[in-house]
Design a protein around this motif. Structure first.
Motif, mmCIF file in Angstrom:
data_model
loop_
_atom_site.group_PDB
_atom_site.id
_atom_site.type_symbol
_atom_site.label_atom_id
_atom_site.label_comp_id
_atom_site.label_asym_id
_atom_site.label_seq_id
_atom_site.Cartn_x
_atom_site.Cartn_y
_atom_site.Cartn_z
ATOM 1 N N GLU A 64 23.668 -21.861 16.401
ATOM 2 C CA GLU A 64 24.486 -20.930 17.170
ATOM 3 C C GLU A 64 23.847 -19.544 17.286
ATOM 4 O O GLU A 64 24.216 -18.747 18.142
ATOM 5 N N GLY A 65 22.874 -19.242 16.434
ATOM 6 C CA GLY A 65 22.222 -17.934 16.447
ATOM 7 C C GLY A 65 20.980 -17.860 17.316
ATOM 8 O O GLY A 65 20.265 -16.863 17.302
ATOM 9 N N ILE A 66 20.712 -18.904 18.094
ATOM 10 C CA ILE A 66 19.502 -18.953 18.916
ATOM 11 C C ILE A 66 19.857 -18.698 20.376
ATOM 12 O O ILE A 66 20.795 -19.267 20.907
ATOM 13 N N GLU A 67 19.068 -17.832 21.012
ATOM 14 C CA GLU A 67 19.207 -17.581 22.448
ATOM 15 C C GLU A 67 17.841 -17.752 23.090
ATOM 16 O O GLU A 67 16.855 -17.151 22.648
ATOM 17 N N THR A 76 11.420 -16.569 26.108
ATOM 18 C CA THR A 76 11.850 -15.591 25.110
ATOM 19 C C THR A 76 12.778 -16.287 24.129
ATOM 20 O O THR A 76 13.760 -16.908 24.532
ATOM 21 N N ILE A 77 12.441 -16.191 22.849
ATOM 22 C CA ILE A 77 13.250 -16.765 21.786
ATOM 23 C C ILE A 77 13.838 -15.610 20.983
ATOM 24 O O ILE A 77 13.100 -14.811 20.413
ATOM 25 N N ILE A 109 13.533 -26.125 12.839
ATOM 26 C CA ILE A 109 12.468 -26.349 13.822
ATOM 27 C C ILE A 109 13.089 -26.418 15.211
ATOM 28 O O ILE A 109 13.914 -27.285 15.486
ATOM 29 N N LEU A 110 12.682 -25.498 16.072
ATOM 30 C CA LEU A 110 13.121 -25.479 17.467
ATOM 31 C C LEU A 110 12.053 -26.147 18.311
ATOM 32 O O LEU A 110 10.867 -25.832 18.187
#
Length: 126
Positions: A64-67, A76-77, A109-110
């Motif tokens: 939930e903290g990833i945009e 852009t991460i 890991i994204l």
């Protein structure tokens, strides 16, 4: 003259490479430089046939903290955990269709996969 008193012939080169990398990534300093962003984010980009795949290590981050944002040339991460903030701009090796992007996040890991756009079309002059 002892061997350890000589100048390192590669020292200046490595210092210059590190300076240029800091300029490109915008880190400017070491981890804990007070900027709130970590310079130890590890990102790998793979230019595969028909796709671009990006793998990033984001330890301690919740999904939930990833945009993520992409304009077709740059991904852009932005991510945050209670202890760190990540803000990475990654130039992609090929132009991509940002609307084709899919992302998974598992155990820190994204992985982001995007379809490459075809080569530019030739224009006939009449």
């Amino acid at each position: 003259m002892r061997g350890d008193d000589r100048d390192d012939p590669f020292g200046d080169i490595f210092d210059e490479i590190e300076r240029m990398m800091n300029e490109m990534t915008g880190t400017g300093g070491a981890v804990g430089d007070g900027s709130g962003f970590s310079s130890e984010t590890h990102v790998d980009v793979y230019d595969e046939s028909g796709q671009v795949r990006l793998v990033a290590d984001l330890p301690g981050v919740e999904k939930e903290g990833i945009e993520l944002k992409c304009d077709g040339k740059t991904l852009t991460i932005s991510a945050a955990s209670p202890h760190r903030e990540y803000d990475e701009r990654v130039r992609l090796p090929a132009r991509v269709d940002e609307h084709s992007a899919s992302a998974t996040f598992n155990n820190g890991i994204l992985e982001v996969t995007m379809d490459k756009l075809g080569d530019s079309a030739a224009i006939d002059v009449e």
